[in-house]
Design an enzyme around this catalytic site. Structure first.
Site, PDB file in Angstrom:
ATOM      1  N   THR A 100      45.530  45.225  44.854  1.00 45.32           N
ATOM      2  CA  THR A 100      44.259  44.627  45.247  1.00 45.32           C
ATOM      3  C   THR A 100      43.797  45.295  46.530  1.00 45.32           C
ATOM      4  O   THR A 100      44.413  45.131  47.579  1.00 45.32           O
ATOM      5  CB  THR A 100      44.410  43.111  45.465  1.00 45.32           C
ATOM      6  OG1 THR A 100      44.883  42.507  44.257  1.00 45.32           O
ATOM      7  CG2 THR A 100      43.081  42.479  45.848  1.00 45.32           C
ATOM      8  N   LYS A 176      38.224  41.739  40.913  1.00 47.70           N
ATOM      9  CA  LYS A 176      39.478  41.084  41.297  1.00 47.70           C
ATOM     10  C   LYS A 176      39.260  40.162  42.498  1.00 47.70           C
ATOM     11  O   LYS A 176      39.741  39.018  42.521  1.00 47.70           O
ATOM     12  CB  LYS A 176      40.542  42.136  41.629  1.00 47.70           C
ATOM     13  CG  LYS A 176      41.860  41.569  42.180  1.00 47.70           C
ATOM     14  CD  LYS A 176      42.563  40.657  41.186  1.00 47.70           C
ATOM     15  CE  LYS A 176      43.843  40.042  41.756  1.00 47.70           C
ATOM     16  NZ  LYS A 176      44.948  40.995  41.872  1.00 47.70           N
ATOM     17  N   LYS A 248      46.061  37.920  52.571  1.00 47.05           N
ATOM     18  CA  LYS A 248      45.470  39.260  52.486  1.00 47.05           C
ATOM     19  C   LYS A 248      44.210  39.305  51.630  1.00 47.05           C
ATOM     20  O   LYS A 248      43.185  39.857  52.045  1.00 47.05           O
ATOM     21  CB  LYS A 248      46.501  40.235  51.919  1.00 47.05           C
ATOM     22  CG  LYS A 248      45.938  41.633  51.652  1.00 47.05           C
ATOM     23  CD  LYS A 248      46.846  42.452  50.792  1.00 47.05           C
ATOM     24  CE  LYS A 248      46.152  43.709  50.314  1.00 47.05           C
ATOM     25  NZ  LYS A 248      45.033  43.447  49.397  1.00 47.05           N
TER      26      LYS A 248
END
Length: 286
Positions: A100, A176, A248
């Protein structure tokens, strides 16, 4: 470019919560996989599943596919921009980024590799969790041109139950992050809802049972406890909280929104609060 088949070697870098079960699915399907991670114990775990272990990136020489599931943009960029690594791959190599990362990072890497006609690139973040990764049933959000997607299809057929071509490199990462924002917004709401019910002496299981057949239904509610398991796995692997998705990914969402000039007040709030919520609940559940 010559189409992939299962004789093509796969160099898989990053053997974490999703990377290791993905390697397991690939090996089980008959792909020759050489696995690398900066943690020797993670490489040993991949070898136990049938992969060949790599002591360094040099051991990936001759692989046709370079698949990356490393923690962040810096690691992805460093690997893709390692000339000796890319030059050591087999003819017509395919670089697949499952990490990601920021959309701008994936877009930039795609543009750079577009200048190299011998290398195909797919921005391919995944979703589904470690159990679906082990089954080869992940969802892949593929950002790529048509030729790269065609080349990658046999590989995706092994790791994924659903591959959605969402656009060019960068689009996969954007989708995503959008998925992560929806999920964490639902998770935050579920935590607050259960806290409210429990304040009135109603246990979490009862609320979740009702939500399962009501308008409050969600993947988060149906999979309650999932993030406790993931947090425990990260604890066992000594992954810092800052590199866990509930920290994150949310900061990546805020950064991507700032770059695009989009206001995401919910994401901003979640970036400040979600990590503490998930970690506190996981600690109570351990």
């Amino acid at each position: 470019m010559k189409q992939l088949d299962r004789s093509a070697g796969i160099g898989f870098v990053g053997l974490g919560n999703l990377g290791l079960p993905m390697v397991s699915a690939l090996v089980r399907a008959g792909w020759p996989v050489t696995a690398y991670d900066i943690r020797p114990n993670a490489v040993s775990a991949a070898v136990a599943k049938g992969a060949s272990g790599a002591a360094s990136l040099r051991d990936l020489a001759g692989c046709r596919v370079l698949a990356l599931a490393v923690p962040d943009d810096a690691a992805v960029s460093a690997l893709v921009r390692t000339p000796d690594l890319l030059a050591s791959l087999a003819d017509d190599p395919l670089v697949v980024v499952h990490s990601t990362v920021l959309p701008a990072t994936a877009k930039a890497l795609g543009q750079e590799l577009a200048d190299s006609p011998r290398t195909a690139f797919v921005d391919a973040p995944v979703s589904g969790g470690f159990e679906r990764a082990e089954r080869g049933d992940l969802t892949v959000m593929a950002g790529a041109n048509a030729e790269a997607l065609r080349l990658a299809q046999p590989y995706f057929d092994t790791i994924a139950g659903d591959v959605v071509h969402v656009g060019a490199p960068g689009a996969g990462s954007a989708v995503k992050l959008a998925n992560q924002l929806m999920m964490f917004a639902a998770l935050a709401g579920a935590h607050e809802a259960l806290d409210l019910a429990q304040a009135y002496d109603v246990d979490a299981a009862t609320v979740l049972k009702v939500a399962g057949t009501s308008t409050g239904d969600s993947w988060v509610a149906r999979s309650w406890g999932f993030f406790d398991q993931v947090a425990a796995a990260y604890d066992a692997a000594d992954v810092p909280v800052a590199y866990r998705p509930w920290s994150k990914d949310l900061w990546d969402i805020v950064a991507a929104a700032r770059t695009a000039g989009v206001s995401l007040p919910v994401a901003g709030l979640l970036a400040q609060t979600m990590a503490e919520t998930v970690e506190r609940h996981a600690a109570r559940s351990s």
